[in-house]
Design a protein around this motif. Structure first.
Motif, PDB file in Angstrom:
ATOM      1  N   GLN A 113     -21.539 -36.861  36.661  1.00  0.00           N
ATOM      2  CA  GLN A 113     -20.915 -36.280  35.741  1.00  0.00           C
ATOM      3  C   GLN A 113     -20.748 -34.849  35.778  1.00  0.00           C
ATOM      4  OE1 GLN A 113     -21.956 -37.739  31.886  1.00  0.00           O
ATOM      5  NE2 GLN A 113     -19.941 -37.021  30.698  1.00  0.00           N
ATOM      6  N   VAL A 114     -19.548 -34.421  35.545  1.00  0.00           N
ATOM      7  CA  VAL A 114     -19.248 -33.090  35.483  1.00  0.00           C
ATOM      8  C   VAL A 114     -19.314 -32.241  33.897  1.00  0.00           C
ATOM      9  CG1 VAL A 114     -17.635 -31.002  36.084  1.00  0.00           C
ATOM     10  CG2 VAL A 114     -18.030 -33.119  37.525  1.00  0.00           C
ATOM     11  N   GLN A 115     -19.907 -31.358  33.865  1.00  0.00           N
ATOM     12  CA  GLN A 115     -19.853 -30.925  32.457  1.00  0.00           C
ATOM     13  C   GLN A 115     -19.192 -29.410  32.602  1.00  0.00           C
ATOM     14  OE1 GLN A 115     -23.684 -30.540  30.411  1.00  0.00           O
ATOM     15  NE2 GLN A 115     -23.581 -32.681  30.000  1.00  0.00           N
ATOM     16  N   LEU A 116     -18.220 -29.127  31.464  1.00  0.00           N
ATOM     17  CA  LEU A 116     -17.241 -28.162  31.888  1.00  0.00           C
ATOM     18  C   LEU A 116     -17.454 -27.119  30.384  1.00  0.00           C
ATOM     19  CD1 LEU A 116     -14.095 -29.814  32.907  1.00  0.00           C
ATOM     20  CD2 LEU A 116     -15.719 -28.723  34.191  1.00  0.00           C
ATOM     21  N   VAL A 117     -17.615 -25.749  30.757  1.00  0.00           N
ATOM     22  CA  VAL A 117     -17.422 -24.736  29.758  1.00  0.00           C
ATOM     23  C   VAL A 117     -16.457 -23.779  29.801  1.00  0.00           C
ATOM     24  CG1 VAL A 117     -18.929 -22.905  28.649  1.00  0.00           C
ATOM     25  CG2 VAL A 117     -20.027 -25.006  29.442  1.00  0.00           C
ATOM     26  N   GLU A 118     -15.514 -23.540  28.845  1.00  0.00           N
ATOM     27  CA  GLU A 118     -14.392 -22.717  28.688  1.00  0.00           C
ATOM     28  C   GLU A 118     -14.872 -21.232  28.453  1.00  0.00           C
ATOM     29  OE1 GLU A 118     -13.215 -26.985  27.683  1.00  0.00           O
ATOM     30  OE2 GLU A 118     -14.742 -25.353  26.889  1.00  0.00           O
ATOM     31  N   SER A 119     -14.213 -20.390  29.163  1.00  0.00           N
ATOM     32  CA  SER A 119     -14.398 -18.764  28.361  1.00  0.00           C
ATOM     33  C   SER A 119     -13.217 -18.165  28.581  1.00  0.00           C
ATOM     34  CB  SER A 119     -15.687 -18.486  28.771  1.00  0.00           C
ATOM     35  OG  SER A 119     -15.636 -17.908  30.585  1.00  0.00           O
ATOM     36  N   GLY A 120     -13.313 -16.818  28.185  1.00  0.00           N
ATOM     37  CA  GLY A 120     -12.176 -15.941  28.549  1.00  0.00           C
ATOM     38  C   GLY A 120     -11.075 -15.863  27.541  1.00  0.00           C
ATOM     39  N   GLY A 121     -10.900 -16.452  26.528  1.00  0.00           N
ATOM     40  CA  GLY A 121      -9.991 -16.374  25.529  1.00  0.00           C
ATOM     41  C   GLY A 121     -10.196 -14.909  24.701  1.00  0.00           C
ATOM     42  N   GLY A 122      -9.311 -14.998  23.809  1.00  0.00           N
ATOM     43  CA  GLY A 122      -9.220 -13.416  23.068  1.00  0.00           C
ATOM     44  C   GLY A 122      -7.864 -13.326  22.386  1.00  0.00           C
ATOM     45  N   LEU A 123      -7.675 -12.005  21.774  1.00  0.00           N
ATOM     46  CA  LEU A 123      -6.820 -11.671  21.312  1.00  0.00           C
ATOM     47  C   LEU A 123      -5.920 -10.510  21.978  1.00  0.00           C
ATOM     48  CD1 LEU A 123      -4.873 -11.300  18.351  1.00  0.00           C
ATOM     49  CD2 LEU A 123      -6.453  -9.396  17.721  1.00  0.00           C
ATOM     50  N   VAL A 124      -4.592 -10.957  22.190  1.00  0.00           N
ATOM     51  CA  VAL A 124      -3.735 -10.256  23.063  1.00  0.00           C
ATOM     52  C   VAL A 124      -2.287 -10.179  22.294  1.00  0.00           C
ATOM     53  CG1 VAL A 124      -2.884 -12.096  24.317  1.00  0.00           C
ATOM     54  CG2 VAL A 124      -3.127  -9.967  25.571  1.00  0.00           C
ATOM     55  N   GLN A 125      -1.701  -9.079  22.764  1.00  0.00           N
ATOM     56  CA  GLN A 125      -0.073  -8.919  22.265  1.00  0.00           C
ATOM     57  C   GLN A 125       0.705  -9.674  23.225  1.00  0.00           C
ATOM     58  OE1 GLN A 125       0.442  -4.549  22.025  1.00  0.00           O
ATOM     59  NE2 GLN A 125      -0.033  -4.535  19.922  1.00  0.00           N
ATOM     60  N   ALA A 126       1.836  -9.869  22.389  1.00  0.00           N
ATOM     61  CA  ALA A 126       2.634 -10.695  23.207  1.00  0.00           C
ATOM     62  C   ALA A 126       3.063  -9.800  24.658  1.00  0.00           C
ATOM     63  CB  ALA A 126       4.130 -10.818  22.516  1.00  0.00           C
ATOM     64  N   GLY A 127       3.368 -10.673  25.655  1.00  0.00           N
ATOM     65  CA  GLY A 127       3.437  -9.932  26.795  1.00  0.00           C
ATOM     66  C   GLY A 127       2.515  -9.684  27.742  1.00  0.00           C
ATOM     67  N   GLY A 128       1.241  -9.599  27.074  1.00  0.00           N
ATOM     68  CA  GLY A 128       0.001  -9.458  27.883  1.00  0.00           C
ATOM     69  C   GLY A 128      -0.499 -10.470  28.624  1.00  0.00           C
ATOM     70  N   SER A 129      -1.616 -10.359  29.070  1.00  0.00           N
ATOM     71  CA  SER A 129      -2.244 -11.252  30.039  1.00  0.00           C
ATOM     72  C   SER A 129      -3.898 -11.752  29.539  1.00  0.00           C
ATOM     73  CB  SER A 129      -2.074 -10.817  31.377  1.00  0.00           C
ATOM     74  OG  SER A 129      -1.105 -10.654  32.099  1.00  0.00           O
ATOM     75  N   LEU A 130      -4.264 -12.981  29.897  1.00  0.00           N
ATOM     76  CA  LEU A 130      -5.553 -13.284  29.731  1.00  0.00           C
ATOM     77  C   LEU A 130      -5.804 -14.210  30.945  1.00  0.00           C
ATOM     78  CD1 LEU A 130      -6.157 -14.244  26.094  1.00  0.00           C
ATOM     79  CD2 LEU A 130      -7.118 -12.208  27.315  1.00  0.00           C
ATOM     80  N   ARG A 131      -7.237 -14.209  31.315  1.00  0.00           N
ATOM     81  CA  ARG A 131      -7.621 -15.046  32.502  1.00  0.00           C
ATOM     82  C   ARG A 131      -8.818 -15.844  31.936  1.00  0.00           C
ATOM     83  NH1 ARG A 131      -7.465 -15.203  37.978  1.00  0.00           N
ATOM     84  NH2 ARG A 131      -9.180 -16.084  39.015  1.00  0.00           N
ATOM     85  N   LEU A 132      -8.518 -17.181  31.804  1.00  0.00           N
ATOM     86  CA  LEU A 132      -9.520 -18.161  31.211  1.00  0.00           C
ATOM     87  C   LEU A 132     -10.342 -18.832  32.648  1.00  0.00           C
ATOM     88  CD1 LEU A 132      -7.379 -20.142  28.484  1.00  0.00           C
ATOM     89  CD2 LEU A 132      -8.315 -17.917  28.400  1.00  0.00           C
ATOM     90  N   SER A 133     -11.479 -19.077  32.361  1.00  0.00           N
ATOM     91  CA  SER A 133     -12.427 -19.632  33.334  1.00  0.00           C
ATOM     92  C   SER A 133     -12.945 -20.975  32.818  1.00  0.00           C
ATOM     93  CB  SER A 133     -13.564 -18.824  33.673  1.00  0.00           C
ATOM     94  OG  SER A 133     -14.372 -19.254  34.564  1.00  0.00           O
ATOM     95  N   CYS A 134     -13.052 -21.913  33.560  1.00  0.00           N
ATOM     96  CA  CYS A 134     -13.860 -23.357  33.376  1.00  0.00           C
ATOM     97  C   CYS A 134     -14.947 -23.360  34.191  1.00  0.00           C
ATOM     98  CB  CYS A 134     -12.794 -24.301  33.471  1.00  0.00           C
ATOM     99  SG  CYS A 134     -13.480 -25.913  33.504  1.00  0.00           S
ATOM    100  N   ALA A 135     -16.064 -23.231  33.838  1.00  0.00           N
ATOM    101  CA  ALA A 135     -17.352 -23.351  34.839  1.00  0.00           C
ATOM    102  C   ALA A 135     -17.977 -24.690  34.671  1.00  0.00           C
ATOM    103  CB  ALA A 135     -18.365 -22.320  34.404  1.00  0.00           C
ATOM    104  N   ALA A 136     -18.163 -25.400  35.806  1.00  0.00           N
ATOM    105  CA  ALA A 136     -18.650 -26.509  35.631  1.00  0.00           C
ATOM    106  C   ALA A 136     -20.250 -26.722  36.369  1.00  0.00           C
ATOM    107  CB  ALA A 136     -17.718 -27.454  36.703  1.00  0.00           C
ATOM    108  N   SER A 137     -20.855 -27.856  35.799  1.00  0.00           N
ATOM    109  CA  SER A 137     -22.008 -28.248  36.269  1.00  0.00           C
ATOM    110  C   SER A 137     -22.112 -29.528  36.765  1.00  0.00           C
ATOM    111  CB  SER A 137     -23.095 -27.873  35.409  1.00  0.00           C
ATOM    112  OG  SER A 137     -22.881 -28.767  34.363  1.00  0.00           O
ATOM    113  N   GLY A 138     -22.799 -30.030  37.732  1.00  0.00           N
ATOM    114  CA  GLY A 138     -22.552 -31.257  38.330  1.00  0.00           C
ATOM    115  C   GLY A 138     -22.466 -31.257  39.824  1.00  0.00           C
TER     116      GLY A 138
END
Length: 117
Positions: free
Chosen positions: A1-26
């Motif tokens: 079974q794969v377990q996943l953990v999300e990270s990378g969110g935050g507050l950003v102004q319109a037009g900006g960028s973010l990069r989210l990450s999903c880290a897996a174990s298994g």
């Protein structure tokens, strides 16, 4: 079974960028399709993007051309690069494994993305 953990969110102004990450174990991560989903306040969770084992991608119309999903099987991660963010992209973002076109694992805590206008 794969377990996943999300990270990378935050507050950003319109037009900006973010990069989210999903880290897996298994040990089976490399054999599973992965999807990013999001849930805005007061709405149902919706599919944002998916990536297959072979790297084929799918995007919801609302994010096509702005978001990019990618996977690194060696590092057991799936990323979601989000550019040209809009206030409508605000929500909690989750990743999950996909089986027969549907998310099939337990939902994690997610990561909150807030886009201000």
């Amino acid at each position: 079974q794969v377990q996943l953990v999300e990270s990378g969110g935050g507050l950003v102004q319109a037009g900006g960028s973010l990069r989210l990450s999903c880290a897996a174990s298994g040990s089976t991560f490399g054999s599973r399709a992965i999807g990013w989903y999001r849930q805005a306040p007061g709405t149902q969770r919706e599919l944002v993007a998916t990536i297959s084992v072979d790297g084929f991608t799918y995007y919801a119309d609302s994010v096509k051309g702005r978001f990019t999903i990618a996977r690194d099987n060696a590092k057991k991660t799936v990323s979601l690069q989000m550019n040209s963010l809009e206030p409508e992209d605000t929500g909690v973002y989750y990743c999950n494994t996909i089986w027969l076109g549907r998310p099939d694992g337990p939902w994690g805590q997610g990561t909150l993305v807030t886009v201000s206008s």
